[in-house]
Write a protein that holds these residues in place. Sequence first.
Motif, PDB file in Angstrom:
ATOM      1  N   ALA A 194       0.862  -1.185   0.000  1.00 21.68           N
ATOM      2  CA  ALA A 194       0.000   0.000   0.000  1.00 21.68           C
ATOM      3  C   ALA A 194       0.895   1.230   0.000  1.00 21.68           C
ATOM      4  CB  ALA A 194      -0.927   0.005   1.220  1.00 21.68           C
ATOM      5  N   ILE A 195       0.572   2.205  -0.837  1.00 21.33           N
ATOM      6  CA  ILE A 195       1.362   3.436  -0.938  1.00 21.33           C
ATOM      7  C   ILE A 195       0.409   4.612  -0.772  1.00 21.33           C
ATOM      8  CG2 ILE A 195       2.961   4.777  -2.353  1.00 21.33           C
ATOM      9  CD1 ILE A 195       3.629   2.241  -3.886  1.00 21.33           C
ATOM     10  N   PHE A 196       0.743   5.523   0.155  1.00 20.83           N
ATOM     11  CA  PHE A 196      -0.098   6.684   0.442  1.00 20.83           C
ATOM     12  C   PHE A 196       0.693   7.968   0.232  1.00 20.83           C
ATOM     13  CE2 PHE A 196      -1.656   3.187   3.073  1.00 20.83           C
ATOM     14  CZ  PHE A 196      -3.009   3.192   2.769  1.00 20.83           C
ATOM     15  N   GLN A 197      -0.004   9.004  -0.199  1.00 23.91           N
ATOM     16  CA  GLN A 197       0.623  10.310  -0.419  1.00 23.91           C
ATOM     17  C   GLN A 197       0.527  11.145   0.851  1.00 23.91           C
ATOM     18  OE1 GLN A 197      -0.896  12.585  -3.763  1.00 23.91           O
ATOM     19  NE2 GLN A 197      -0.511  14.530  -2.710  1.00 23.91           N
ATOM     20  N   ILE A 198       1.631  11.819   1.203  1.00 16.82           N
ATOM     21  CA  ILE A 198       1.644  12.783   2.296  1.00 16.82           C
ATOM     22  C   ILE A 198       2.269  14.072   1.772  1.00 16.82           C
ATOM     23  CG2 ILE A 198       1.680  11.089   4.166  1.00 16.82           C
ATOM     24  CD1 ILE A 198       4.685  11.420   4.343  1.00 16.82           C
ATOM     25  N   ASN A 199       1.848  15.187   2.332  1.00 15.76           N
ATOM     26  CA  ASN A 199       2.292  16.495   1.840  1.00 15.76           C
ATOM     27  C   ASN A 199       3.366  17.130   2.713  1.00 15.76           C
ATOM     28  OD1 ASN A 199       0.482  16.333  -0.309  1.00 15.76           O
ATOM     29  ND2 ASN A 199      -1.171  17.282   0.871  1.00 15.76           N
ATOM     30  N   ASP A 200       3.911  16.378   3.674  1.00 15.64           N
ATOM     31  CA  ASP A 200       5.035  16.840   4.494  1.00 15.64           C
ATOM     32  C   ASP A 200       5.931  15.642   4.793  1.00 15.64           C
ATOM     33  OD1 ASP A 200       4.705  19.793   5.368  1.00 15.64           O
ATOM     34  OD2 ASP A 200       2.703  18.955   5.717  1.00 15.64           O
ATOM     35  N   VAL A 201       7.220  15.896   4.894  1.00 19.85           N
ATOM     36  CA  VAL A 201       8.169  14.847   5.233  1.00 19.85           C
ATOM     37  C   VAL A 201       7.999  14.499   6.710  1.00 19.85           C
ATOM     38  CG1 VAL A 201      10.613  14.244   5.392  1.00 19.85           C
ATOM     39  CG2 VAL A 201       9.782  15.603   3.462  1.00 19.85           C
ATOM     40  N   LEU A 202       7.916  13.207   7.024  1.00 20.79           N
ATOM     41  CA  LEU A 202       7.831  12.772   8.415  1.00 20.79           C
ATOM     42  C   LEU A 202       9.159  13.061   9.115  1.00 20.79           C
ATOM     43  CD1 LEU A 202       6.016   9.325   8.010  1.00 20.79           C
ATOM     44  CD2 LEU A 202       5.005  11.544   8.545  1.00 20.79           C
TER      45      LEU A 202
END
Length: 327
Positions: A194-202
């Motif tokens: 599963a691959i999810f998009q995030i808008n900030d680097v963890l």
Amino acid sequence: MNITVIKGSPKVLLPGTSSSFSSIGSSLEKFPYNISLLAIDRVLIPAGVISGGSPPPAPVNLTQIISQSGNFSSFITSLRATGVDKVLQSHDAEPGLTIFAPTNAAFDRLGSAALRRLSSVQLVALLEFHALPSFYPTEELATANGPQPTLASGASAESFTITLSRNKAGTIIINAGGNKVAIAGTLYSNNPVAIFQINDVLMPEDIFGKAPESPPLPAPPPTLTPATPPSAATPAGLPRSFARAPSPAPLLAKPPSSSQSPVPNTSLTTSPATTPPSPLAPSDAFAPSEGPSALSPDSLASSSHVAASFSPLFLLFTVSVLLFYTM
């Protein structure tokens, strides 16, 4: 089959086949309420239909799936430069893999200077921190209780962990320790990947430290208490700012009460209606208006002499007047 949206275009991939996608075209026909006919650009061939056997499923090319989604070139470049892409590829079997892919804008906000300050070991740990060693579809992410180890955790389950939760709006939030990031969308979800998009680097707490807590709200301004009603004296403990100003003195004094003796006012003449005048003695009627005071010691003798000399004449004059008017 797996249906996903890549660059705004829906695509179809059959499990066990090659990693190439068949794009879904326009809708040809729709029959309410349960039949839909769609156009695709290539034939879907299930595994084992042509070869007569069931070959093992081909490995999923993770970097290809991410790159086809667009806007993730910074993440792909970092994976390939550090060799983390091969680490991710080795986890594409059971129990699976879950990847959180930051966008290019996310890396821009972090800044290249922040990445250059990291050592090579820290950079590898940062990239592996964006993957869980288990397959979590969207509906299962928010149900994962407690800290979740990442690929960067290694043998230690206490370092480089994240916590997943769902807010009131239904968005899944990743608490990385150094920041909190919301999941913006799903790029790919098919067991075991599963691959999810995030808008900030963890930002893991182990590298960037703990996120600063929100500053406390300022205290509200003090509420002024209205002044108490006027009294004879200011109560003890009342602030000086709330003390009542003394009342001005009355212009006219109050009349004395019956229990007190009035003080005579020598500047006012007593009214004849309230205090009748004392009768004048004969000697006072003919007292001269000028000269020594009647009370002075020098005038006592002369006053007595004048009164004695005029008394017979006054009596004679009075009798004569009375006789004149009676006749």
